[in-house]
Design an enzyme around this catalytic site. Structure first.
Site: not given
Length: 404
Positions: A273, A187
């Protein structure tokens, strides 16, 4: 070649951009437009996920055009798994942008990133595009880089300068990516602009080869997204001799492009993340380039390896295990494994066996934010590098509540 500090995509001649808050997100910027005032050629690479998002479908169609002058990007909504309505909405984004900028729809590419499965709120997106087109400027590069972010914690931008035929060539890129990052695109979105005079075919060739050695060599969590794309645009406003073949000028351009893409890829890996560490794997002396890449990707993608680095555990067993299931050809009895960074260098594995090592030095190395794993297969002369991050508690927290 040199890095230009505090420069962005709108410092490249005749490129303008803007990032605004349209309302897709609660507060943060969520819509941006990149625009070349001059005609430009474009090249792209796209996700290999079979659930390719609507903007990927549209951009793969529009990028066939001989002229590409704009890209419209929204964040906060992926427009993925949204059926025919989603494709229609992506085409509508291109048309609205084209109408505002005096282009044809085919001359506009579309990208989206965010939550999968929700219809695009076109009642917000359409007026947002119109508003953005009125604000587009030669100082809007930083706002554009901000508008493409989702869970990113910082903007990712880089500009380099090189000389071709006595002409100043600029290459500048912005990227986003933090989660759902895995080799074969992730992504992640990356948009690169340049003033170089180059043919569409040569730009496509340079970009594809560059992506294979940069964005396709990073992994945060092993998930390949529905929306990934890397787009490069060149508006040919530099007066260098046109690059129409893989000559010395092509090599100069591609070398700079490679550097830019690898640096942006490392920024994405570092911003994984919940990540606390950037991990770099150098795989040396493999029989083939394919073997080198398979090994490097396997190590950087291993959740157990990532977890060990988060725990600052010098667990070489997980590294050699990940090599073993990589499907690469190598001789296990030859392998060496070392860790290194500014704290020092330590060898943990030599000729296929553990070697005694200083646990305190290992702990010092593993406590740093950047850790370099060096693996020597001693089987050939091919090398590859991959980048990733550790896997922390916060990764689970972030992704457990992503939609809420």
């Amino acid at each position: 070649m040199k890095i230009l500090e505090n420069k962005t995509i709108t410092d490249v001649p005749y490129f303008k951009a803007i990032g605004i808050h349209s309302g897709v997100k609660r507060k943060r910027k969520d819509l941006c437009i990149i625009y070349s005032e001059k005609e430009a050629v474009a090249a792209g690479t796209f996700t290999q996920n079979k659930f390719a998002a609507a903007p990927v479908v549209v951009s793969k169609d529009h990028i066939k055009s001989d002229n590409t002058q704009a890209i419209v990007i929204n964040s906060g909504n992926a427009n993925a798994c949204t059926g025919d309505e989603g494709v229609d909405n992506a085409y509508s984004m291109a048309k609205t942008t084209a109408d505002c900028l005096g282009l044809s729809s085919k001359e506009v590419l579309v990208a989206s990133t965010g939550i999968i499965g929700l219809p695009l709120p076109m009642d917000i997106i359409t007026p947002g595009i119109k508003d953005a087109c009125t604000q587009i400027s030669c100082t809007g590069g930083d706002s554009a880089a901000e508008a493409i972010m989702t869970t990113d914690t910082f903007t990712k931008t880089l500009t380099v300068e090189l000389n071709i035929d006595g002409e100043k060539i600029l290459i500048s890129g912005i990227a986003k990516g933090s989660g759902m990052i895995h080799p074969n695109m992730a992504t992640m979105l990356s948009f690169i602009v340049s003033n170089v005079n180059i043919s569409k075919d040569m730009l496509s060739s340079a970009l594809k080869e560059s992506v294979d050695d940069s964005y396709n060599m990073i992994s945060v969590d092993g998930d390949t997204s529905t929306n990934d794309m890397v787009i490069a645009m060149a508006n040919k406003t530099a007066n260098n001799t046109p690059i129409n073949s893989k000559d010395d000028n092509f090599i100069k351009f591609k070398t700079a492009l490679d550097f830019l893409n690898k640096e942006l890829a490392k920024m994405i890996a570092k911003d994984g993340e919940g990540a606390t560490k950037l991990i770099e794997v150098s795989l040396n002396n493999a029989k083939t380039l394919k073997d080198a890449k398979l090994c490097a990707k396997s190590v950087i993608s291993s959740s157990l390896v990532k977890s060990a680095f988060f725990g600052e555990d010098a667990n070489w067993g997980r590294i050699v295990c990940s090599l073993g299931y990589s499907n690469a050809e190598f001789s296990p009895e030859k392998i060496d494994v070392s860790f290194q960074n500014t704290s020092g260098t330590i060898q943990l594995f030599k000729d296929g066996k553990e070697v005694p090592f200083n646990e305190e030095l290992a702990k010092s190395i593993l406590s740093q934010e950047h850790i370099h794993i060096v693996i020597d297969l001693k089987d050939g002369e091919h090398c590859a590098t991959a980048w990733g991050c550790d896997l922390s508690f916060d990764y689970v927290k972030i992704n457990a509540s992503y939609r809420s």
